[in-house]
Write an enzyme that holds these catalytic residues in place. Sequence first.
Site, PDB file in Angstrom:
ATOM      1  N   TYR A 229       0.596  29.314  19.249  1.00 44.19           N
ATOM      2  CA  TYR A 229       1.310  28.033  19.155  1.00 44.19           C
ATOM      3  C   TYR A 229       1.416  27.567  17.712  1.00 44.19           C
ATOM      4  O   TYR A 229       0.416  27.466  17.006  1.00 44.19           O
ATOM      5  CB  TYR A 229       0.578  26.989  19.996  1.00 44.19           C
TER       6      TYR A 229
ATOM      7  N   ASP B 265      -3.252  38.966  15.420  1.00 44.89           N
ATOM      8  CA  ASP B 265      -2.206  39.985  15.519  1.00 44.89           C
ATOM      9  C   ASP B 265      -2.802  41.388  15.552  1.00 44.89           C
ATOM     10  O   ASP B 265      -2.385  42.236  16.359  1.00 44.89           O
ATOM     11  CB  ASP B 265      -1.246  39.874  14.324  1.00 44.89           C
TER      12      ASP B 265
END
Length: 310
Positions: A170, A262
């Site tokens: 987010y 990631d």
Amino acid sequence: MTKILLLGECMIELKDVSTQSNPNIAQQAFAGDVFNTAVYLKRLFPQIDVDMVTAVGKDKYSKEMLQVFNRESLGTSCVFESEDKIPGLYSIQVDAQGERSFTYWRSDSAARYVMNFMTADVMRQLSKSDIFFFSGISLGVINTEDRDKFWLLIHTLKEAGVTIAFDLNYRPKLWRDKAEAQVQFLKAFEAADILLPGVDDFAAIFDVDTVQGVIKFFKDYSFQELIVKNGEQNVHCLSEHGHHIVDVTPVTDVVDTTSAGDSFNGGYLGARMTGKSIINSVELANQVAGFVIQHSGAIVDEAAFSSQFQ
């Protein structure tokens, strides 16, 4: 499983490397959450076909970006070329504790228009993959008027048997307000087979700040795997095999946390695609993230990374 598609935005990265004697110096590279995930996944598991799904321009930086994709052995058959748009750009500053802050210039980037290229033929091509991965940033970047077409793509992929993977990721500045983001995230939760949320993101968007709260939030969702990243403490894994907790080994010399989540995603998804168990996949993902945050920049030098994980 042998093929994964990752939809999102790769940007021009300007990292502040100024010193007291040499102020106002920036180092240019390319990065972006799903791109970072793609790079680490491919480096760890070269036998997997890893393809980016995005849009670039015809400018110098777009050409250089494609060269980086090719150098990292990422598939580019679904990297589309815009006639009049260019990549987004961001600058990054990292403090003494390795925490980062960003400034973005991406409001009209080529990647925002990626759904304009989603013809029926392209959707059929994407439907031949094993996994389709996207993030909350991927959703936030897509133009508002194109979101219905994006959800049609997700429906098409699911109908074809493609596994859908989603990381919350987010970023408030990508959304008009929390309510807009929540609507899109709830759609993603309903569609995803593999969920990779972080507690910090959940606290920011849904005011749920504990692992137990996140797990309770998902109790009525039909996922295959729920991997809850609980910061420096542990990772909770829920699936048909039960609920397991994998501790995180603390990292004391944190340099840059830019790509922690990631790289975790890349390690986890690649490991699962090659048949590793959920627990072993999380253990590898934790190792990768721990290594990455000890280095500067989103993408660690390939030689240094390979020496650690090959």
